[in-house]
Design an enzyme around this catalytic site. Structure first.
Site, PDB file in Angstrom:
ATOM      1  N   LYS A 112     -12.221   1.582   2.239  1.00 42.97           N
ATOM      2  CA  LYS A 112     -11.434   0.503   1.620  1.00 42.97           C
ATOM      3  C   LYS A 112     -11.452  -0.812   2.403  1.00 42.97           C
ATOM      4  O   LYS A 112     -11.430  -1.884   1.800  1.00 42.97           O
ATOM      5  CB  LYS A 112      -9.982   0.967   1.419  1.00 42.97           C
ATOM      6  N   ASP A 167      -3.694  -0.117  -5.073  1.00 44.92           N
ATOM      7  CA  ASP A 167      -2.839   0.821  -4.334  1.00 44.92           C
ATOM      8  C   ASP A 167      -1.421   0.284  -4.132  1.00 44.92           C
ATOM      9  O   ASP A 167      -0.439   1.018  -4.266  1.00 44.92           O
ATOM     10  CB  ASP A 167      -3.421   1.094  -2.941  1.00 44.92           C
ATOM     11  N   GLY A 305       3.544  12.298  -3.829  1.00 45.62           N
ATOM     12  CA  GLY A 305       2.611  11.187  -3.989  1.00 45.62           C
ATOM     13  C   GLY A 305       1.725  11.212  -5.225  1.00 45.62           C
ATOM     14  O   GLY A 305       0.866  10.340  -5.366  1.00 45.62           O
TER      15      GLY A 305
END
Ligand code: ATR
Length: 340
Positions: A112, A167, A305
């Protein structure tokens, strides 16, 4: 998932023949990836377009199951694949997808940060959070605009890789939708200051958390995140320690809890569970970590999550398709893939 799904159907383009897993493997000498094929009634053909996730390792990614379910529900003749890509090959792999007219990519660990320097353009989200987890390939149209590749029947002469971060928004969306928790004006403790911890801390600071407590195994990393927050969001009170007061939210971003024998990452001597309102654990496998189990037993609101994974994926799909993501279908596919 291995050995669990027993119905395998594959329609071979042009033949209408339906093959089972065994006959596919026999005919083609290839392992049969049922997770790619099973959601689709339409066969892959010469017009099929592709998306993919790159990771290292990638084999446990739930994204193919989630995204193919979403793509199928929206009726696109696309497929979403997963590729094991070493960081040394990331640049070549992005260029390759661009050359092959891919719709877009997701990037997961450890790509990322590296991807920020490899894309042709950065969306504000990627610039702001310093990481790229989604790439949308865009063509230069005759009107001079960059448009998503889904808009083009023919491959445009000029294509660019446009990097986004989905995200950060997924964190606050998960807190809101899965935990009923709104960040503004509240007190929160973030455990961990790795990539996920940094993004989470910065995102809730951006959303107006009043008091932010940061705890990490190695203090230096937490200090660096604290400095960044103080500089960017001066209204947020940042403390590099456990709170001595009651707290609205504990957010675990560490990897502690992933292992079957892992303890809770929370030091209950420093912060008794009775003083905590809600707990969000970024871990989704196992579904209930020791931290969540103990917090639930103590009466805290809890969520794992899985929602974060879902919401970042849903946003990526929306960027590629220009359509609202079919959230329920994607959630079900994700739960089936992760929990069986
Ligand atoms: P990610 O990018 O997913 O956040 P990471 O950067 O490796 O992954 O961060 C993992 C986090 O879990 C870090 O905060 C790490 O603490 P360090 O910064 O001290 O490495 C934390 N972590 C991992 N193992 C831990 C353990 N056994 N106890 C406490 N924290 C741990």
């Amino acid at each position: 998932m291995e050995g669990r799904v027993s119905i395998f159907k594959l329609v071979i383009p042009g033949s209408r023949a339906q093959f089972g897993r065994k006959s596919f493997e026999f005919a083609y000498g290839l392992p049969y990836n049922h997770q790619v094929f099973e959601a689709f009634t339409e066969p892959i053909d010469a017009r099929t377009r592709y998306c993919a996730v790159y990771g290292h390792p990638v084999r446990h990614s739930a994204s193919p199951a989630m995204q193919n379910a979403g793509i199928s529900a929206l009726g696109f003749n696309w497929r979403y694949l997963a590729f094991e890509v070493h960081p040394d090959s990331l640049s070549a792999a992005i260029t390759g997808a661009k050359a092959m007219n891919f719709i877009g990519l997701n990037l997961t660990v450890p790509h990322k940060v590296l991807a920020v320097g490899l894309v042709d353009a950065l969306d504000d989200s990627a610039r702001r959070w310093g990481t790229v987890n989604t790439i949308r390939f865009e063509g230069h149209s005759s009107s001079g605009q960059w448009q998503p590749l889904r808009e083009f029947e023919q491959i445009p002469p000029e294509v660019r890789a446009h990097g986004f971060n989905t995200d950060a928004d997924a964190i606050t969306r998960a807190l809101s939708e899965d935990l009923g928790f709104e960040v503004t004006g509240r007190k929160a403790l973030v455990l961990g200051a790795g990539g996920a911890g940094r993004t989470a801390a910065l995102k809730i600071a951006a959303e107006g958390v009043a008091d932010l407590f940061l705890v990490n195994r190695s203090r230096a990393k937490a200090e660096a995140v604290a400095e960044e927050i103080v500089e960017t969001y001066p209204n947020v009170r940042v403390t590099l320690d456990y709170p001595s007061c009651a707290i609205d939210l504990v957010l675990n971003t560490t990897s502690v809890g992933l292992g079957a024998e892992d303890p809770s990452p929370l030091d209950r001597d420093r912060l008794p569970l009775e003083r905590i309102g809600a707990v969000y654990d970024m871990i989704y496998r196992p579904a209930e970590t020791v931290l969540l189990k103990q917090a639930k037993a103590a009466g805290c609101r809890v969520a794992n999550g899985l929602g974060m994974l879902l919401y970042q994926g849903a946003k990526a799909l929306e960027l590629w398709t220009g359509r609202p993501a079919p959230l329920q279908v994607m959630r079900q596919a994700l739960e089936r893939n992760v929990y069986g």
